[in-house]
Design an enzyme around this catalytic site. Structure first.
Site, PDB file in Angstrom:
ATOM      1  N   SER A  23       0.794  -1.225   0.000  1.00 15.06           N
ATOM      2  CA  SER A  23       0.000   0.000   0.000  1.00 15.06           C
ATOM      3  C   SER A  23       0.830   1.280   0.000  1.00 15.06           C
ATOM      4  CB  SER A  23      -0.961   0.003   1.186  1.00 15.06           C
ATOM      5  OG  SER A  23      -0.302  -0.325   2.376  1.00 15.06           O
TER       6      SER A  23
ATOM      7  N   HIS B 278      -5.504  -3.254  -2.928  1.00 10.27           N
ATOM      8  CA  HIS B 278      -5.215  -2.236  -3.953  1.00 10.27           C
ATOM      9  C   HIS B 278      -5.223  -2.787  -5.378  1.00 10.27           C
ATOM     10  CE1 HIS B 278      -4.213   0.732  -0.905  1.00 10.27           C
ATOM     11  NE2 HIS B 278      -3.682  -0.279  -0.249  1.00 10.27           N
TER      12      HIS B 278
ATOM     13  N   LYS C 198     -12.043   0.901  -1.716  1.00  9.24           N
ATOM     14  CA  LYS C 198     -10.994   1.550  -2.509  1.00  9.24           C
ATOM     15  C   LYS C 198     -11.488   1.644  -3.951  1.00  9.24           C
ATOM     16  CE  LYS C 198      -7.661   0.811   1.014  1.00  9.24           C
ATOM     17  NZ  LYS C 198      -6.831  -0.138   1.746  1.00  9.24           N
TER      18      LYS C 198
HETATM   19  C1  LIG Z   1      -6.930  -0.288   3.220  1.00  8.22           C
HETATM   20  C2  LIG Z   1      -6.302  -1.624   3.431  1.00  8.22           C
HETATM   21  C3  LIG Z   1      -6.907  -2.573   4.265  1.00  8.22           C
HETATM   22  C4  LIG Z   1      -8.093  -2.243   5.121  1.00  8.22           C
HETATM   23  O1  LIG Z   1      -9.269  -2.178   4.382  1.00  8.22           O
HETATM   24  P1  LIG Z   1     -10.455  -1.271   4.926  1.00  8.22           P
HETATM   25  O2  LIG Z   1     -11.640  -1.768   4.188  1.00  8.22           O
HETATM   26  O3  LIG Z   1     -10.070   0.123   4.617  1.00  8.22           O
HETATM   27  O4  LIG Z   1     -10.548  -1.529   6.404  1.00  8.22           O
HETATM   28  C5  LIG Z   1      -6.347  -3.831   4.322  1.00  8.22           C
HETATM   29  N1  LIG Z   1      -5.233  -4.126   3.633  1.00  8.22           N
HETATM   30  C6  LIG Z   1      -4.601  -3.232   2.858  1.00  8.22           C
HETATM   31  C7  LIG Z   1      -3.370  -3.624   2.141  1.00  8.22           C
HETATM   32  C8  LIG Z   1      -5.112  -1.945   2.749  1.00  8.22           C
HETATM   33  O5  LIG Z   1      -4.482  -1.040   2.022  1.00  8.22           O
END
Ligand SMILES: *Cc1c(COP(=O)(O)O)cnc(C)c1O
Length: 387
Positions: A179, A207, A238
């Site tokens: 990320s 992602h 996302k």
């Molecule tokens: C954003 C993210 C999460 C968490 O997901 P949410 O739905 O925002 O709680 C988990 N793993 C990665 C790699 C992320 O970037």
């Protein structure tokens, strides 16, 4: 000093180390154009990679979902808070990523922190990339399994750890797209190691889902791998532009997760209206090749237009395009200079990234324009000489 004084002293330490975080209150919906305290800014900081978060068709689907399903689920899924529309969503998600079954969670944080302890426990072993997301780290801690963190992408080190392990149950855990770096894990090689050492493989595609692979089916579909050992997590807040997450895999594995995952069992179900909106989002993702092509074009444009010497654009083919600065104070100064020029790009500092690797995390979306990207690149090129 009482406990409150100690806490205040620690807050001052955060200030001194340039690590105190603040929030901005945006007056506009998630989009490249933000308004903070009455000022207009061009933003490169969301994970809304396909530009769906403020897509009118999804807002309409959410309103329609609320009209049909009300505002809340009323109970946890296994008691009475599970709805047909969520069942449909799970079936659709499983078919989309090419797995037998899916389990829908309220957030990715809950999926990751819950699924790991459902798979391994005391006496077992988890093997994790050092740069994995915090929610995966917390899942490992909650599991009480022994933790083996290997250097980022270092499969030789991982193999050595697997050889040395006598744990009865083993689990390899990785982000698909990291990320804060935007690079990808070698998924096929990781699965080969999982097969060789009889381990589970958990891939967090927060992602990659919606962005990578045919029709945005994700990093695992792009890698073309499949196995009952593989549990894939995708998030829906996302690229999907709504909220939530899912775990997919072989049907009995998902049944086990439904029986054992505490973050699934002991929480009120997400509002069913969200599932209604998510079904609409999946259709947009599936038919979103134009958005993905636009995104790929903008990534390429940023890379060709940036001419940095002191700072480094980290190698990444995903919408996450980090500019590594190194020093916390310098990264903050750069983010502030950009801000003063009307550009909103977050500086990411430890503990989110390793000490000495503070960076700007540029993220591009299909909603940006070529002119937006040019403005960012030109400003960065100029600031590198001026700061
Ligand atoms: C954003 C993210 C999460 C968490 O997901 P949410 O739905 O925002 O709680 C988990 N793993 C990665 C790699 C992320 O970037």
């Amino acid at each position: 000093m009482n406990q409150l004084d100690t806490l205040r002293a620690e807050l001052r330490l955060l200030d001194a180390a340039f690590l105190r975080r603040t929030r901005r209150n945006n007056a506009l919906p998630c989009a490249p154009h933000a308004r903070i305290d009455g000022r207009d800014l061009l933003a490169f900081c969301s994970n809304d990679y396909l530009g769906l978060a403020s897509e009118p068709a999804l807002a309409a689907a959410l309103a329609e979902g609320a009209a049909r399903w009300g505002s809340g689920a009323g109970a946890s899924h296994l008691v009475s808070g599970h709805y047909e529309v969520q069942q449909q969503l799970e079936a659709r998600l499983a078919a989309f990523v090419g797995c037998e079954r899916a389990l829908y969670f309220s957030t990715g944080y809950m999926a990751n922190s819950g699924v790991i302890p459902a798979l391994v426990g005391r006496g077992d072993a988890v093997f994790a990339d050092r740069l994995n997301h915090a929610s995966l780290v917390d899942g490992m801690l909650l599991s009480r399994a022994s933790m083996h963190r290997y250097p980022h992408l270092d499969l030789t080190a991982l193999e050595r750890m697997l050889v040395a392990s006598t744990a009865p149950r083993k689990l390899i855990v990785t982000d698909a797209v990291f990320s804060m770096d935007g690079d990808l894990a070698p998924l096929a090689e990781l699965l080969a190691l999982a097969e060789r050492f009889d381990a589970w493989l958990l891939i967090d595609d927060a992602h990659g889902f919606g962005v990578l692979g045919p029709q945005g089916r994700g990093a695992v579909a792009e890698a073309g791998i499949a196995s009952w050992r593989l549990i894939q997590i995708g998030t829906l807040g996302k690229a999907a532009g709504v909220s939530g997450a899912f775990a997919t895999g072989q049907a009995d594995v998902i049944e086990w997760l439904m029986q054992k995952t505490r973050t699934y069992i002991f929480t009120t179900g997400a509002p069913p209206a969200l599932a209604h909106a998510l079904l609409a989002s999946l259709a947009l993702i599936e038919h979103g090749d134009d958005r993905r092509e636009r995104l790929a074009h903008l990534i390429d444009r940023l890379q060709t237009r940036l001419r940095l010497q002191r700072w480094t654009l980290l190698p990444s083919r995903t919408p996450i395009q980090p500019v590594q600065v190194g020093d916390n104070a310098e990264a903050l100064a750069l983010a502030r200079a950009l801000w003063n020029d009307g550009l909103w790009v977050p500086a990411i500092r430890p503990p989110t990234v390793p000490v000495g690797t503070a960076r700007l995390r540029i993220s591009l979306t299909a909603a940006h324009t070529e002119a937006d990207v040019d403005r960012l690149a030109d400003t960065l090129n100029r600031l590198e000489g001026a700061l």
